[in-house]
Design a protein around this motif. Structure first.
Motif, short mmCIF file in Angstrom:
data_model
loop_
_atom_site.label_atom_id
_atom_site.label_comp_id
_atom_site.label_asym_id
_atom_site.label_seq_id
_atom_site.Cartn_x
_atom_site.Cartn_y
_atom_site.Cartn_z
N PHE A 286 -13.07 5.61 0.51
CA PHE A 286 -12.60 4.30 0.04
C PHE A 286 -11.09 4.31 -0.18
O PHE A 286 -10.42 3.30 0.03
CB PHE A 286 -13.33 3.90 -1.25
N ALA A 287 -10.55 5.45 -0.60
CA ALA A 287 -9.10 5.55 -0.82
C ALA A 287 -8.33 5.39 0.48
O ALA A 287 -7.26 4.77 0.52
CB ALA A 287 -8.76 6.89 -1.47
N ILE A 288 -8.87 5.93 1.57
CA ILE A 288 -8.21 5.82 2.87
C ILE A 288 -8.12 4.36 3.31
O ILE A 288 -7.11 3.91 3.85
CB ILE A 288 -8.97 6.66 3.93
N PRO B 1 0.81 -1.22 0.00
CA PRO B 1 0.00 0.00 0.00
C PRO B 1 0.85 1.27 0.00
O PRO B 1 0.50 2.26 -0.65
CB PRO B 1 -0.82 -0.12 1.30
N LEU B 2 1.97 1.25 0.74
CA LEU B 2 2.86 2.41 0.76
C LEU B 2 3.47 2.65 -0.61
O LEU B 2 3.54 3.78 -1.09
CB LEU B 2 3.97 2.20 1.79
N GLY C 25 -0.72 9.14 -0.25
CA GLY C 25 -0.52 9.19 -1.69
C GLY C 25 -1.79 8.98 -2.48
O GLY C 25 -2.10 9.74 -3.39
N VAL C 26 -2.55 7.95 -2.15
CA VAL C 26 -3.74 7.60 -2.93
C VAL C 26 -4.84 8.64 -2.76
O VAL C 26 -5.52 9.01 -3.73
CB VAL C 26 -4.27 6.21 -2.52
N PHE D 196 -6.93 20.33 -3.17
CA PHE D 196 -7.98 20.09 -2.19
C PHE D 196 -7.74 18.76 -1.46
O PHE D 196 -7.87 18.67 -0.24
CB PHE D 196 -9.34 20.06 -2.91
N GLY D 197 -7.36 17.72 -2.23
CA GLY D 197 -7.08 16.41 -1.64
C GLY D 197 -5.89 16.45 -0.69
O GLY D 197 -5.95 15.91 0.42
#
Length: 321
Positions: free
Chosen positions: A258-260, A14-15, A268-269, A291-292
């Motif tokens: 969902f990205a979290i 994931p990283l 990153g995601v 914004f993200g």
């Protein structure tokens, strides 16, 4: 040995995904676009970021308070301070190892409030079920609000929505058949899955049977309202986003949520996903990703501060008990 490798991969992959997406997003942007992204982040209005952190802090406090509604029927009523610090320490742990925070959270309460680990962990599963129900409801509402835009997107990309519905129905049918297979199977692996599913259902029933279920429902809704508000107010800190329609922000909120869960705290995601979904609504990639990044950075800073302090003060606070 194989189990250790799998555990390491669950942390590293994931990283790596997050780092790759950040690298790819920046590499594919022009120097002017990168500069615009950076300026949007630097020029963010700090007052709205502080307001976002306030909403985030209230959601965490409410989660800590809500926890007692599940523990009280078993005869336990831990102090709110311990609940809150266990929650924040768990959030911080999730940045290192995904989903390790739930284990740490239960272990903290077990150590400092003498609550059996299994019972503490069971209540966390129960509250996660409630959160998933709310999240799915928000997702369904967002899809309903964006029906017109989705149909236009399907038409522009020559996607037949009937085929999409058909695929969804097939997946549901496969899911039902899989459940029947698990239910009747004698294989050890499937038996473990069956036991886990049974535990989840029991956890859901425990929510319905609790004495203060309306208070529990209130805090559950309050937590998610605070989540939405801490996300929404950040748009006023980014130039060009202040007039963005609320339904569009909700679409970004769902994608971000969902990205979290896909990576270690959304590293990153999260900002890349937010930027990608907002592009579909004719918002520039630079504004969307700014914004993200600002939203993710604000809440990450809050977790780092409160989670770090919780690790320090948990043993100090309980030494005086």
């Amino acid at each position: 040995m194989k189990k250790k490798i799998i555990k390491i991969l669950k942390i590293i992959l994931p990283l790596l995904l997050g780092v790759f997406l950040v690298w790819y997003s920046l590499k594919s942007a022009t120097p002017q676009e990168r500069e615009e992204l950076w300026q949007n982040i630097l020029n963010a209005n700090p007052w709205f970021l502080l307001l976002s952190m306030l909403f985030g802090g209230l959601s965490h406090l409410s989660r800590a308070y809500r926890w007692n509604y599940l523990l009280e029927p078993m005869g336990y009523k831990p102090r709110l301070a311990n609940n809150f610090m266990a929650v924040m320490a768990g959030y911080l742990a999730n940045f290192g190892i995904p989903r390790s925070g739930e284990v740490l959270r239960a272990a903290s309460l077990s150590s400092y409030e003498k609550i059996p680990f299994e019972k503490a962990f069971g209540t966390i599963i129960s509250e996660r079920i409630a959160d998933v129900i709310v999240m799915l409801s928000i997702t369904a509402l967002t899809l309903f609000l964006q029906t017109e835009h989705l149909l236009a997107y399907f038409e522009a990309n020559e996607i037949n929505p009937l085929i999409s519905v058909g695929i969804l129905l097939v997946l549901v049918l496969i899911g039902v058949l899989a459940l029947q297979l698990i239910k009747k199977s004698k294989l050890p692996f499937l038996i473990r899955i069956k036991k886990m599913a049974k535990g989840l259902l029991e956890g859901m029933r425990s929510i319905l049977k609790m004495k203060q279920k309306w208070a529990f429902i209130f805090h559950t809704l309050f937590i998610w309202i605070m989540y939405i508000l801490m996300f929404y107010v950040v748009i006023f800190s980014v130039p060009g986003l202040g007039n963005t329609d609320f339904s569009i922000i909700m679409a970004a909120f769902v994608v971000g949520s969902f990205a979290i869960s896909a990576t270690n705290g959304g590293i990153g995601v999260y900002p890349v996903a937010i930027g990608a979904i907002l592009v579909l609504f004719d918002i520039s990639k630079q504004n969307g990703e700014a914004f993200g990044w600002i939203t993710w950075g604000t809440q990450t800073l809050l977790v780092l501060i409160l989670g770090g302090l919780s690790f320090i003060f948990l043993p100090i606070f309980n030494r005086r008990k």
